[in-house]
Design a protein around this motif. Structure first.
Motif, PDB file in Angstrom:
ATOM      1  N   LYS A  86      15.175   7.403   5.636  1.00  0.00           N
ATOM      2  CA  LYS A  86      13.800   7.067   6.268  1.00  0.00           C
ATOM      3  C   LYS A  86      13.949   5.322   6.711  1.00  0.00           C
ATOM      4  CE  LYS A  86      12.024  11.206   4.204  1.00  0.00           C
ATOM      5  NZ  LYS A  86      11.038  11.499   3.023  1.00  0.00           N
ATOM      6  N   PRO A  87      13.330   5.315   7.644  1.00  0.00           N
ATOM      7  CA  PRO A  87      13.393   3.773   7.925  1.00  0.00           C
ATOM      8  C   PRO A  87      11.996   3.105   7.012  1.00  0.00           C
ATOM      9  CG  PRO A  87      12.086   5.063   9.671  1.00  0.00           C
ATOM     10  CD  PRO A  87      12.698   6.040   8.833  1.00  0.00           C
ATOM     11  N   LEU A  88      12.441   1.752   6.967  1.00  0.00           N
ATOM     12  CA  LEU A  88      11.325   1.105   6.039  1.00  0.00           C
ATOM     13  C   LEU A  88      10.294   0.532   7.005  1.00  0.00           C
ATOM     14  CD1 LEU A  88      10.436  -0.272   3.247  1.00  0.00           C
ATOM     15  CD2 LEU A  88      11.843  -2.124   3.964  1.00  0.00           C
ATOM     16  N   GLY A  89       9.027   1.382   6.928  1.00  0.00           N
ATOM     17  CA  GLY A  89       8.045   0.989   8.000  1.00  0.00           C
ATOM     18  C   GLY A  89       7.180  -0.147   7.693  1.00  0.00           C
ATOM     19  N   GLU A  90       6.443  -0.369   8.464  1.00  0.00           N
ATOM     20  CA  GLU A  90       5.338  -1.586   8.167  1.00  0.00           C
ATOM     21  C   GLU A  90       4.715  -1.103   7.040  1.00  0.00           C
ATOM     22  OE1 GLU A  90       3.223  -3.278  11.541  1.00  0.00           O
ATOM     23  OE2 GLU A  90       5.055  -2.878  12.709  1.00  0.00           O
ATOM     24  N   VAL A  91       3.993  -0.046   6.889  1.00  0.00           N
ATOM     25  CA  VAL A  91       3.171   0.434   5.834  1.00  0.00           C
ATOM     26  C   VAL A  91       4.081   0.195   4.588  1.00  0.00           C
ATOM     27  CG1 VAL A  91       1.776   2.212   4.756  1.00  0.00           C
ATOM     28  CG2 VAL A  91       1.622   2.007   7.218  1.00  0.00           C
ATOM     29  N   MET A  92       4.981   0.733   4.302  1.00  0.00           N
ATOM     30  CA  MET A  92       5.991   0.495   3.083  1.00  0.00           C
ATOM     31  C   MET A  92       6.138  -0.807   2.840  1.00  0.00           C
ATOM     32  SD  MET A  92       9.472   2.527   1.965  1.00  0.00           S
ATOM     33  CE  MET A  92       8.636   4.425   1.857  1.00  0.00           C
ATOM     34  N   ALA A  94       4.651  -3.453   3.659  1.00  0.00           N
ATOM     35  CA  ALA A  94       3.412  -3.861   2.944  1.00  0.00           C
ATOM     36  C   ALA A  94       2.979  -3.528   1.640  1.00  0.00           C
ATOM     37  CB  ALA A  94       2.223  -3.565   3.972  1.00  0.00           C
ATOM     38  N   GLU A  95       3.101  -2.417   1.362  1.00  0.00           N
ATOM     39  CA  GLU A  95       2.933  -2.045  -0.120  1.00  0.00           C
ATOM     40  C   GLU A  95       4.050  -2.530  -0.989  1.00  0.00           C
ATOM     41  OE1 GLU A  95       3.501   2.428   0.228  1.00  0.00           O
ATOM     42  OE2 GLU A  95       1.597   2.630   1.025  1.00  0.00           O
ATOM     43  N   ILE A  96       5.412  -2.694  -0.705  1.00  0.00           N
ATOM     44  CA  ILE A  96       6.212  -3.335  -1.721  1.00  0.00           C
ATOM     45  C   ILE A  96       5.786  -4.835  -1.754  1.00  0.00           C
ATOM     46  CG2 ILE A  96       8.547  -4.190  -1.776  1.00  0.00           C
ATOM     47  CD1 ILE A  96       9.408  -1.684  -0.175  1.00  0.00           C
ATOM     48  N   ASP A  97       5.508  -5.564  -0.531  1.00  0.00           N
ATOM     49  CA  ASP A  97       5.147  -6.847  -0.528  1.00  0.00           C
ATOM     50  C   ASP A  97       3.869  -7.170  -1.293  1.00  0.00           C
ATOM     51  OD1 ASP A  97       5.510  -9.584   0.171  1.00  0.00           O
ATOM     52  OD2 ASP A  97       3.502  -9.473   1.279  1.00  0.00           O
ATOM     53  N   ALA A  98       2.799  -6.164  -1.339  1.00  0.00           N
ATOM     54  CA  ALA A  98       1.685  -6.226  -2.304  1.00  0.00           C
ATOM     55  C   ALA A  98       1.956  -6.127  -3.861  1.00  0.00           C
ATOM     56  CB  ALA A  98       0.708  -4.899  -1.995  1.00  0.00           C
ATOM     57  N   LEU A  99       3.193  -5.199  -3.943  1.00  0.00           N
ATOM     58  CA  LEU A  99       3.509  -5.043  -5.507  1.00  0.00           C
ATOM     59  C   LEU A  99       4.452  -6.304  -6.154  1.00  0.00           C
ATOM     60  CD1 LEU A  99       4.956  -1.461  -5.457  1.00  0.00           C
ATOM     61  CD2 LEU A  99       3.129  -2.355  -6.736  1.00  0.00           C
ATOM     62  N   VAL A 100       5.314  -6.865  -5.392  1.00  0.00           N
ATOM     63  CA  VAL A 100       6.132  -7.923  -5.718  1.00  0.00           C
ATOM     64  C   VAL A 100       6.077  -9.216  -5.165  1.00  0.00           C
ATOM     65  CG1 VAL A 100       7.786  -6.356  -6.883  1.00  0.00           C
ATOM     66  CG2 VAL A 100       8.105  -7.195  -4.441  1.00  0.00           C
ATOM     67  N   GLY A 101       5.216  -9.289  -3.961  1.00  0.00           N
ATOM     68  CA  GLY A 101       5.121 -10.496  -3.166  1.00  0.00           C
ATOM     69  C   GLY A 101       4.904 -11.863  -3.802  1.00  0.00           C
ATOM     70  N   ASP A 102       3.881 -11.742  -4.862  1.00  0.00           N
ATOM     71  CA  ASP A 102       3.176 -12.886  -5.686  1.00  0.00           C
ATOM     72  C   ASP A 102       4.206 -13.133  -6.852  1.00  0.00           C
ATOM     73  OD1 ASP A 102       1.700 -13.521  -3.784  1.00  0.00           O
ATOM     74  OD2 ASP A 102       0.066 -12.005  -4.825  1.00  0.00           O
ATOM     75  N   VAL A 103       5.268 -12.407  -7.153  1.00  0.00           N
ATOM     76  CA  VAL A 103       6.132 -12.414  -8.343  1.00  0.00           C
ATOM     77  C   VAL A 103       6.960 -13.757  -8.175  1.00  0.00           C
ATOM     78  CG1 VAL A 103       8.029 -11.455  -9.739  1.00  0.00           C
ATOM     79  CG2 VAL A 103       6.186 -10.014  -8.652  1.00  0.00           C
ATOM     80  N   GLU A 104       6.793 -14.352  -9.222  1.00  0.00           N
ATOM     81  CA  GLU A 104       7.535 -15.764  -9.477  1.00  0.00           C
ATOM     82  C   GLU A 104       8.619 -15.544 -10.598  1.00  0.00           C
ATOM     83  OE1 GLU A 104       5.443 -19.473  -9.165  1.00  0.00           O
ATOM     84  OE2 GLU A 104       3.838 -18.688  -7.858  1.00  0.00           O
ATOM     85  N   VAL A 105       9.669 -16.066 -10.415  1.00  0.00           N
ATOM     86  CA  VAL A 105      10.759 -16.028 -11.576  1.00  0.00           C
ATOM     87  C   VAL A 105      11.123 -17.529 -11.883  1.00  0.00           C
ATOM     88  CG1 VAL A 105      13.102 -15.258 -12.018  1.00  0.00           C
ATOM     89  CG2 VAL A 105      11.755 -13.870 -10.500  1.00  0.00           C
ATOM     90  N   ASP A 106      11.132 -17.703 -13.184  1.00  0.00           N
ATOM     91  CA  ASP A 106      11.492 -18.835 -13.813  1.00  0.00           C
ATOM     92  C   ASP A 106      12.843 -18.648 -14.521  1.00  0.00           C
ATOM     93  OD1 ASP A 106      11.773 -21.483 -15.137  1.00  0.00           O
ATOM     94  OD2 ASP A 106       9.855 -21.013 -16.340  1.00  0.00           O
TER      95      ASP A 106
END
Length: 118
Positions: A86-92, A94-106
């Motif tokens: 299945k293609p990775l659509g815009e909705v999915m 966006a959902e992934i980005d909402a989960l990990v988009g702000d995660v910072e790794v030190d």
């Protein structure tokens, strides 16, 4: 038998098993950023490191056996079950980005002592 090596210095491991190669060793080996280092072990137990010369891009030697096995598994799964792709659509996305988009790794933060890295 005389030891064929001379002492050049030391470097300490971080909590993530990373280290810095001292400048004089980098210069001696002609190392640059993003170079690959190879580790060799002699029959008498010495570990030697050196700059690894780049291989041809088509060489699979550059890839870990684990990665190659995983890619082979994915290839076979795609061949056996094409309906599952299945293609990775815009909705999915966006959902992934909402989960990990702000995660910072030190990378300097110590690892959890309960994690097994071996």
């Amino acid at each position: 038998m005389k030891n064929p090596f001379r002492f050049l210095g030391v470097s300490k491991l971080t909590d993530r098993f990373q280290t810095t190669i001292p400048a004089f060793v980098r210069q001696e080996l002609g190392l640059n950023k993003r170079d690959t280092i190879e580790f060799l072990k002699s029959d008498d137990g010495y570990i030697v490191l050196g700059r690894r010369e780049p291989k041809a891009p088509e060489s699979q030697e550059e890839f870990s056996p684990t990665l190659l096995a995983w890619l082979k598994f994915i290839e076979q799964d795609h061949e056996n079950h094409p309906e599952q792709l299945k293609p990775l659509g815009e909705v999915m996305f966006a959902e992934i980005d909402a989960l990990v988009g702000d995660v910072e790794v030190d990378l300097d933060q110590p690892l959890d002592p309960n994690d097994d890295l071996r």
